[in-house]
Design a protein around this motif. Structure first.
Motif, mmCIF file in Angstrom:
data_model
loop_
_atom_site.group_PDB
_atom_site.id
_atom_site.type_symbol
_atom_site.label_atom_id
_atom_site.label_comp_id
_atom_site.label_asym_id
_atom_site.label_seq_id
_atom_site.Cartn_x
_atom_site.Cartn_y
_atom_site.Cartn_z
ATOM 1 N N LEU A 108 46.574 30.680 39.353
ATOM 2 C CA LEU A 108 47.319 30.944 38.119
ATOM 3 C C LEU A 108 47.265 29.731 37.194
ATOM 4 C CD1 LEU A 108 49.153 32.576 36.305
ATOM 5 C CD2 LEU A 108 51.096 31.945 37.758
ATOM 6 N N ALA A 109 47.453 28.547 37.750
ATOM 7 C CA ALA A 109 47.377 27.324 36.939
ATOM 8 C C ALA A 109 45.988 27.176 36.310
ATOM 9 C CB ALA A 109 47.699 26.107 37.809
ATOM 10 N N ASN A 110 44.949 27.535 37.075
ATOM 11 C CA ASN A 110 43.587 27.475 36.534
ATOM 12 C C ASN A 110 43.396 28.450 35.380
ATOM 13 O OD1 ASN A 110 42.845 25.553 38.426
ATOM 14 N ND2 ASN A 110 42.011 27.034 39.876
ATOM 15 N N LYS A 111 43.981 29.639 35.501
ATOM 16 C CA LYS A 111 43.887 30.633 34.432
ATOM 17 C C LYS A 111 44.558 30.117 33.152
ATOM 18 C CE LYS A 111 43.832 34.809 37.360
ATOM 19 N NZ LYS A 111 42.563 35.403 36.866
ATOM 20 N N ILE A 112 45.686 29.454 33.312
ATOM 21 C CA ILE A 112 46.389 28.905 32.146
ATOM 22 C C ILE A 112 45.546 27.823 31.484
ATOM 23 C CG2 ILE A 112 48.436 27.644 31.385
ATOM 24 C CD1 ILE A 112 49.890 28.995 33.823
ATOM 25 N N GLY A 113 44.957 26.960 32.295
ATOM 26 C CA GLY A 113 44.097 25.906 31.756
ATOM 27 C C GLY A 113 42.907 26.464 31.001
ATOM 28 N N LYS A 114 42.297 27.500 31.556
ATOM 29 C CA LYS A 114 41.144 28.115 30.888
ATOM 30 C C LYS A 114 41.565 28.818 29.592
ATOM 31 C CE LYS A 114 38.393 28.763 35.077
ATOM 32 N NZ LYS A 114 37.845 29.730 36.064
#
Length: 208
Positions: free
Chosen positions: A188-194
């Motif tokens: 989820l954190a990676n999705k936000i960063g992207k």
């Protein structure tokens, strides 16, 4: 082939507002998840479900406008892609809620720390999108940086949580649940960063 609509200036749909609205619903969803973890009320779980459905409605409206608009303020592909990225975040929050309900899982302290960081990141992402929607960009880039910066901290906490499993006297089932939940939080954190990166790229492309 569907005909394109010729909107007058006053009737031109505000794509930025729709994207901003998606972010606002996502921000509410993660806040509800934190509350649900704290007090475990069924009504809160249902509200997260409603958020996911509301976000889908906004996305469907946006897609309809894009497909039937003669002119869009930014590239159609970019609007679709950004809307999908925000929607993926909302869907993942709902999945986390489903995990908690199905397994009756109690998040660890590190899980909670990660979720709080994610909450802050989504809030900053929402602020940035709101500023863009209202043509106020004084803090736009600052908020995007805030949305992005927690990604590495989440990764570090995820690794620490995995390492801690070696020293915990828990069942194999608990080990698996902790690992899977933490992995989903990291995703989820990676999705936000992207998503923050995608907003940044689109904004740069829109500068004339």
């Amino acid at each position: 082939m569907a005909k394109k609509s010729f909107f007058k200036k006053a009737e031109q749909p505000n794509f930025y507002y729709m994207l901003s609205r998606q972010c606002e619903i996502t921000s509410r969803s993660i806040s509800l998840l934190l509350k649900y973890i704290d007090i475990r009320e069924e009504e809160l779980a249902e509200q997260i479900e409603h958020c996911e459905k509301d976000a889908d409605k906004v996305r469907r409206s946006l897609i309809d406008y894009v497909e039937n608009s003669f002119i869009t303020p930014i590239d159609r592909h970019d609007i679709f892609a950004l809307s999908r990225s925000i929607d993926d975040i909302t869907d993942k929050i709902k999945d986390l809620k489903d995990f908690l309900v199905f397994f009756q899982y109690r998040p660890t302290d590190k899980n909670l720390e990660i979720i709080q960081l994610i909450d802050a990141s989504i809030y900053s992402l929402t602020c940035a999108m709101n500023e863009w929607a209202h043509e106020r960009i004084e803090h736009f880039w600052e908020d995007l940086v805030k949305a992005k910066k927690n990604e590495n901290q989440v990764k570090r906490l995820y690794w620490e949580g995995i390492a801690d499993l070696e020293f915990q006297e828990i069942t194999l089932k608990d080990v698996i649940m902790q690992r899977e939940f933490a992995k989903d939080l990291n995703k989820l954190a990676n999705k936000i960063g992207k998503t923050a990166d995608r907003i940044s790229d689109i904004k740069i492309k829109s500068i004339k």
